[in-house]
Design a protein around this motif. Structure first.
Motif, PDB file in Angstrom:
ATOM      1  N   UNK A 107     -21.330 -82.786  28.924  1.00 51.36           N
ATOM      2  CA  UNK A 107     -20.344 -83.244  29.529  1.00 51.36           C
ATOM      3  C   UNK A 107     -18.979 -82.898  28.919  1.00 51.36           C
ATOM      4  N   UNK A 108     -18.855 -83.237  27.631  1.00 53.38           N
ATOM      5  CA  UNK A 108     -17.694 -83.115  26.886  1.00 53.38           C
ATOM      6  C   UNK A 108     -16.859 -81.656  27.182  1.00 53.38           C
ATOM      7  N   UNK A 109     -17.650 -80.779  27.208  1.00 54.90           N
ATOM      8  CA  UNK A 109     -17.382 -79.493  27.617  1.00 54.90           C
ATOM      9  C   UNK A 109     -16.543 -79.129  28.655  1.00 54.90           C
ATOM     10  N   UNK A 110     -16.779 -80.243  29.489  1.00 55.57           N
ATOM     11  CA  UNK A 110     -15.950 -80.096  31.102  1.00 55.57           C
ATOM     12  C   UNK A 110     -14.755 -80.944  31.152  1.00 55.57           C
ATOM     13  N   UNK A 111     -14.735 -81.960  30.135  1.00 55.18           N
ATOM     14  CA  UNK A 111     -13.862 -83.070  30.361  1.00 55.18           C
ATOM     15  C   UNK A 111     -12.393 -82.744  30.062  1.00 55.18           C
ATOM     16  N   UNK A 112     -11.497 -83.176  31.303  1.00 62.19           N
ATOM     17  CA  UNK A 112     -10.316 -82.954  31.284  1.00 62.19           C
ATOM     18  C   UNK A 112      -9.400 -84.006  31.055  1.00 62.19           C
ATOM     19  N   UNK A 113      -8.823 -84.528  29.677  1.00 64.66           N
ATOM     20  CA  UNK A 113      -8.062 -85.538  29.663  1.00 64.66           C
ATOM     21  C   UNK A 113      -6.982 -85.663  30.343  1.00 64.66           C
ATOM     22  N   UNK A 114      -6.288 -84.438  31.004  1.00 67.98           N
ATOM     23  CA  UNK A 114      -5.000 -84.468  31.504  1.00 67.98           C
ATOM     24  C   UNK A 114      -5.041 -84.623  33.018  1.00 67.98           C
ATOM     25  N   UNK A 115      -6.420 -84.750  33.630  1.00 63.05           N
ATOM     26  CA  UNK A 115      -6.661 -85.166  34.948  1.00 63.05           C
ATOM     27  C   UNK A 115      -6.033 -86.282  35.275  1.00 63.05           C
ATOM     28  N   UNK A 116      -5.208 -86.402  36.453  1.00 60.72           N
ATOM     29  CA  UNK A 116      -4.485 -87.485  36.840  1.00 60.72           C
ATOM     30  C   UNK A 116      -5.399 -88.643  37.182  1.00 60.72           C
ATOM     31  N   UNK A 117      -6.768 -88.476  37.329  1.00 63.64           N
ATOM     32  CA  UNK A 117      -7.500 -89.643  37.695  1.00 63.64           C
ATOM     33  C   UNK A 117      -7.785 -90.525  36.625  1.00 63.64           C
ATOM     34  N   UNK A 118      -7.606 -89.660  35.182  1.00 62.82           N
ATOM     35  CA  UNK A 118      -7.899 -90.487  34.035  1.00 62.82           C
ATOM     36  C   UNK A 118      -6.873 -91.458  33.825  1.00 62.82           C
ATOM     37  N   UNK A 119      -5.804 -91.345  33.853  1.00 62.65           N
ATOM     38  CA  UNK A 119      -4.671 -92.200  33.699  1.00 62.65           C
ATOM     39  C   UNK A 119      -4.843 -93.442  35.110  1.00 62.65           C
ATOM     40  N   UNK A 120      -5.123 -92.826  36.041  1.00 59.08           N
ATOM     41  CA  UNK A 120      -5.389 -93.976  37.089  1.00 59.08           C
ATOM     42  C   UNK A 120      -6.303 -95.082  36.912  1.00 59.08           C
ATOM     43  N   UNK A 121      -7.481 -94.532  36.306  1.00 63.26           N
ATOM     44  CA  UNK A 121      -8.351 -95.453  35.857  1.00 63.26           C
ATOM     45  C   UNK A 121      -7.874 -96.496  34.827  1.00 63.26           C
ATOM     46  N   UNK A 122      -7.128 -95.975  33.734  1.00 66.57           N
ATOM     47  CA  UNK A 122      -6.575 -96.595  32.545  1.00 66.57           C
ATOM     48  C   UNK A 122      -5.744 -97.890  33.231  1.00 66.57           C
ATOM     49  N   UNK A 123      -4.722 -97.321  33.907  1.00 65.82           N
ATOM     50  CA  UNK A 123      -3.702 -98.418  34.393  1.00 65.82           C
ATOM     51  C   UNK A 123      -4.460 -99.402  35.370  1.00 65.82           C
ATOM     52  N   UNK A 124      -5.648 -99.174  35.773  1.00 72.04           N
ATOM     53  CA  UNK A 124      -6.430-100.377  36.495  1.00 72.04           C
ATOM     54  C   UNK A 124      -7.303-101.159  35.655  1.00 72.04           C
ATOM     55  N   UNK A 125      -7.124-100.880  34.363  1.00 73.46           N
ATOM     56  CA  UNK A 125      -7.895-101.578  33.459  1.00 73.46           C
ATOM     57  C   UNK A 125      -9.317-101.536  33.255  1.00 73.46           C
ATOM     58  N   UNK A 126      -9.534 -99.779  33.519  1.00 77.32           N
ATOM     59  CA  UNK A 126     -10.776 -99.256  33.410  1.00 77.32           C
ATOM     60  C   UNK A 126     -10.533 -98.440  32.151  1.00 77.32           C
ATOM     61  N   UNK A 127     -11.161 -98.948  31.336  1.00 73.85           N
ATOM     62  CA  UNK A 127     -10.550 -98.288  29.734  1.00 73.85           C
ATOM     63  C   UNK A 127     -11.841 -97.598  29.186  1.00 73.85           C
ATOM     64  N   UNK A 128     -13.065 -97.600  29.504  1.00 77.06           N
ATOM     65  CA  UNK A 128     -14.097 -96.663  29.013  1.00 77.06           C
ATOM     66  C   UNK A 128     -14.981 -96.424  30.006  1.00 77.06           C
ATOM     67  N   UNK A 129     -15.692 -95.063  30.055  1.00 81.63           N
ATOM     68  CA  UNK A 129     -16.594 -95.034  30.912  1.00 81.63           C
ATOM     69  C   UNK A 129     -17.712 -93.989  30.336  1.00 81.63           C
ATOM     70  N   UNK A 130     -19.110 -94.122  31.167  1.00 84.24           N
ATOM     71  CA  UNK A 130     -19.896 -93.013  30.850  1.00 84.24           C
ATOM     72  C   UNK A 130     -19.673 -91.860  31.854  1.00 84.24           C
ATOM     73  N   UNK A 131     -19.292 -90.642  31.538  1.00 85.98           N
ATOM     74  CA  UNK A 131     -19.073 -89.648  32.154  1.00 85.98           C
ATOM     75  C   UNK A 131     -20.001 -88.252  31.904  1.00 85.98           C
ATOM     76  N   UNK A 132     -20.289 -87.383  32.751  1.00 83.08           N
ATOM     77  CA  UNK A 132     -20.836 -86.418  32.593  1.00 83.08           C
ATOM     78  C   UNK A 132     -21.373 -85.422  33.723  1.00 83.08           C
ATOM     79  N   UNK A 133     -22.190 -84.576  33.673  1.00 86.99           N
ATOM     80  CA  UNK A 133     -22.713 -84.057  34.709  1.00 86.99           C
ATOM     81  C   UNK A 133     -23.408 -84.810  35.973  1.00 86.99           C
TER      82      UNK A 133
END
Length: 381
Positions: A90-116
């Motif tokens: 999963x790490x090879x597809x992850x895009x830190x710049x995707x807007x949804x990542x910051x949307x999660x962070x500002x709502x207090x979701x600070x850590x996720x399990x993500x992948x295929x």
């Protein structure tokens, strides 16, 4: 150094909240107490009248690998050309710049399990990642945390015209790969230091060795009760660790699941029943499983439900009768345990990462608001 003063602390260790201070240094919580004396130059944040929670954690989503918006280009969570792809990461597809990542962070979701995703019988490895940063390598908490496998409608639908028309086929393909990996491991062990006797390198089978030795669990996508029990049957057959993902019909077999004692991630529930296997979807499921004695995490399966609505889903579980403390655990310490990262996140304790959400009110009440979000001790919202 930062000190959050006079907040009502919900540490997810004790059921009852208490008023106190949290002292942070170099990204870690170093002291929790009342009237903490601080060094000159320490930044102070007065949280009087506000509530402090650990950063919210999701045990199962596709944040950063399934892009914000519609279209092929941003969707990198399913490889549709091969039904068994355990060697993908999963790490090879992850895009830190995707807007949804910051949307999660500002709502207090600070850590996720993500992948295929769940198109494939074996999809590849999940990671646990923080929701702030420019480079995924520096955001990772643990990689890998699990090997994704899937049961039910998705592998059937995606490969029905190729080689997987029935649930029997899905189970058989998973067994086949695990048996091949067992044989591969035995041949490596029998060869010892003699490279000429070792089997030819197989990237797929190599990826399954951590599952066989118990380093990581299978992360089993299963909605229907029969699929959940098939996953358990195979895990027992091969003596491997496993977590149960979605558990849509878990409430129908709650007594069985409590006895088996596999971690259960429940959701996404705030959606239509878009498939036959979701016909029994209900917000009663987290409550029933929790009351039966299961360790329950609540999930959005982002982007199915936008990641920022994780606390809302916990609130809706409470509306359906779930104990509020158990609902908070289901988006903090339980998913941290589910992912095997409870030494870093999921509760407010000395030595853990300073992932903290300051609320005006309760996250279970959607009229409440996020005042402050810290990840690794840094204010990001």
């Amino acid at each position: 150094m930062l000190c959050i003063k006079n907040g009502m602390i919900h540490d997810m260790v004790s059921r009852e909240a208490y008023e106190g201070d949290i002292l942070i240094d170099e990204g870690k919580i170093i002291e929790i107490g009342t009237g903490i004396d601080v060094m000159e130059g320490t930044e102070l944040y007065d949280a009087s009248g506000k509530d402090l929670y650990p950063g919210f954690v999701e045990a199962h989503c596709h944040l950063g690998v399934s892009g914000y918006g519609i279209g092929f280009e941003g969707q990198d969570h399913n490889e549709m050309n091969d039904i068994c792809t355990p060697h993908l990461r999963g790490i090879d597809s992850f895009n830190p710049m995707d807007p949804s990542v910051y949307m999660a962070a500002r709502a207090g979701v600070t850590c996720v399990g993500t992948g295929p995703g769940s198109s494939n019988v074996l999809g590849g490895t999940f990671m646990a990642v923080k929701t702030t940063g420019k480079r995924v390598d520096s955001m990772v908490v643990k990689d890998p945390v699990a090997m994704k496998c899937a049961f039910g409608e998705n592998p059937k639908r995606c490969y029905r015209d190729k080689n997987n028309f029935a649930r029997m086929s899905t189970a058989a393909k998973l067994r086949e790969m695990l048996l091949k990996a067992l044989d591969y491991r035995e041949r490596i062990e029998a060869a010892g230091d003699d490279l000429l006797k070792r089997p030819a390198y197989d990237m797929k089978l190599e990826a399954l060795l951590p599952v066989l030795d118990g380093s990581i669990p299978l992360k089993a996508h299963a909605h229907q009760a029969n699929d959940i029990l098939t996953a358990i049957r195979i895990a027992k057959e091969f003596k491997v660790r496993m977590t149960l993902e979605h558990c849509t019909e878990g409430h129908l077999i709650a007594d069985e699941l409590a006895e088996e004692n596999y971690p259960c991630a429940v959701g996404p529930t705030l959606t239509h029943a878009t498939k036959f296997e979701l016909q029994n979807k209900t917000f009663d499921t987290p409550k029933i499983l929790s009351e039966a004695g299961c360790m329950v995490s609540i999930i959005t399966d982002s982007p199915v439900i936008p990641q920022q609505y994780l606390p809302l889903c916990a609130g809706l579980a409470v509306k359906a009768g779930m104990d509020p403390y158990e609902a908070l655990k289901a988006i903090t310490i339980n998913p941290a345990r589910h992912l095997g990262i409870e030494d870093r996140v999921g509760s407010l304790e000395c030595g853990k990462d300073a992932d903290i959400v300051v609320y005006q009110g309760s996250p279970l009440d959607y009229s409440s608001s996020v005042e402050l979000v810290l990840i690794d001790g840094r204010i990001i919202h």
